[in-house]
Enzyme design. Structure first.
Site, PDB file in Angstrom:
ATOM      1  N   GLY A 156      46.881  70.146  25.006  1.00 41.55           N
ATOM      2  CA  GLY A 156      46.534  70.500  26.258  1.00 41.55           C
ATOM      3  C   GLY A 156      46.178  68.904  27.282  1.00 41.55           C
ATOM      4  O   GLY A 156      45.124  68.719  27.770  1.00 41.55           O
ATOM      5  N   HIS A 157      47.284  68.111  26.808  1.00 38.26           N
ATOM      6  CA  HIS A 157      47.224  66.974  27.624  1.00 38.26           C
ATOM      7  C   HIS A 157      48.576  66.287  27.647  1.00 38.26           C
ATOM      8  O   HIS A 157      49.465  66.977  27.054  1.00 38.26           O
ATOM      9  CB  HIS A 157      46.265  65.911  27.006  1.00 38.26           C
ATOM     10  CG  HIS A 157      46.471  65.718  25.478  1.00 38.26           C
ATOM     11  ND1 HIS A 157      47.198  65.074  25.121  1.00 38.26           N
ATOM     12  CD2 HIS A 157      45.765  66.301  24.245  1.00 38.26           C
ATOM     13  CE1 HIS A 157      47.343  65.086  23.637  1.00 38.26           C
ATOM     14  NE2 HIS A 157      46.428  65.797  23.454  1.00 38.26           N
ATOM     15  N   ALA A 158      48.669  65.215  28.431  1.00 40.09           N
ATOM     16  CA  ALA A 158      49.895  64.424  28.421  1.00 40.09           C
ATOM     17  C   ALA A 158      49.558  63.050  28.298  1.00 40.09           C
ATOM     18  O   ALA A 158      48.520  62.620  28.469  1.00 40.09           O
ATOM     19  CB  ALA A 158      50.654  64.684  29.674  1.00 40.09           C
ATOM     20  N   ARG A 163      51.732  68.930  26.515  1.00 37.62           N
ATOM     21  CA  ARG A 163      51.866  69.536  25.452  1.00 37.62           C
ATOM     22  C   ARG A 163      50.584  70.569  25.145  1.00 37.62           C
ATOM     23  O   ARG A 163      49.554  70.051  25.169  1.00 37.62           O
ATOM     24  CB  ARG A 163      52.212  68.913  24.457  1.00 37.62           C
ATOM     25  CG  ARG A 163      51.595  68.245  23.172  1.00 37.62           C
ATOM     26  CD  ARG A 163      50.790  67.075  23.827  1.00 37.62           C
ATOM     27  NE  ARG A 163      51.427  66.162  24.646  1.00 37.62           N
ATOM     28  CZ  ARG A 163      51.903  64.999  23.915  1.00 37.62           C
ATOM     29  NH1 ARG A 163      51.793  65.059  22.853  1.00 37.62           N
ATOM     30  NH2 ARG A 163      52.740  64.259  24.507  1.00 37.62           N
ATOM     31  N   PHE A 210      46.565  62.068  30.451  1.00 37.80           N
ATOM     32  CA  PHE A 210      46.234  63.132  31.185  1.00 37.80           C
ATOM     33  C   PHE A 210      45.526  64.280  30.952  1.00 37.80           C
ATOM     34  O   PHE A 210      46.106  64.883  29.934  1.00 37.80           O
ATOM     35  CB  PHE A 210      47.536  63.384  32.083  1.00 37.80           C
ATOM     36  CG  PHE A 210      48.086  62.415  33.063  1.00 37.80           C
ATOM     37  CD1 PHE A 210      47.586  62.262  34.319  1.00 37.80           C
ATOM     38  CD2 PHE A 210      49.388  61.861  32.704  1.00 37.80           C
ATOM     39  CE1 PHE A 210      48.028  61.512  35.173  1.00 37.80           C
ATOM     40  CE2 PHE A 210      49.775  60.771  33.681  1.00 37.80           C
ATOM     41  CZ  PHE A 210      49.135  60.688  34.835  1.00 37.80           C
TER      42      PHE A 210
END
Ligand code: TYD
Length: 135
Positions: free
Chosen positions: A51-53, A98, A123
């Site tokens: 749940g982030h990049a 992802r 992010f």
């Protein structure tokens, strides 16, 4: 950078009746220098991770045991990978959102990363990520 730059990498596998062996060398089997290793384990059924990049981090994600899915999203295209082989890794380049889900019980997710942990490299807000990739 987009999801087509991300791919399954087949790692060396030394087959042996005593048990198989796989090894990974930085800048050789993965296209980066390995600075950090972390792993997820004891993941409860139904849990979702990720749940982030990452802005600059490259990673290789391996199902060391069991299986799980990784959904990669570059803001335009999404691709779901099912990982269940300890001799394969999913290379994830920078700037890819992802999510990890569908963890089997007892699964272990190992991640090789190109840099040490740095919260400023994340992010964590999808809207902010979308704004950055649509520039
Ligand atoms: P996070 O990267 O959000 O986990 P995941 O992508 O697997 O869901 O990290 C979860 C927490 O762990 C967060 O508080 C930061 C911390 N953490 C570290 O301190 N060092 C690390 O190398 C990693 C990957 C996470």
């Amino acid at each position: 950078m987009n999801v087509s730059d991300c791919k399954i990498i087949d790692l060396p596998k030394i087959q042996d009746p005593r048990g198989n062996l796989t090894f990974i060398e930085g800048n050789s089997h993965v296209p980066f220098d390995i600075q950090r290793v972390y792993y997820l384990y004891d993941v409860p059924g139904g849990a979702e991770r990720g749940g982030h990049a990452h802005k600059g981090l490259s990673q290789l994600i391996i199902a060391m045991s069991g299986s799980f899915d990784v959904v990669l999203d570059d803001g335009t295209k999404k691709r779901r990978f099912h990982l269940n082989r300890s001799y394969q890794g999913l290379y994830v380049c920078p700037m890819i959102w992802r999510e990890l889900d569908n963890f089997s019980s007892g699964s272990v997710c190992m991640v090789l990363a190109s840099n040490n942990y740095d919260e400023a490299d994340y992010f964590r807000d999808y809207d902010q990520y979308m704004e950055a990739v649509s520039k």
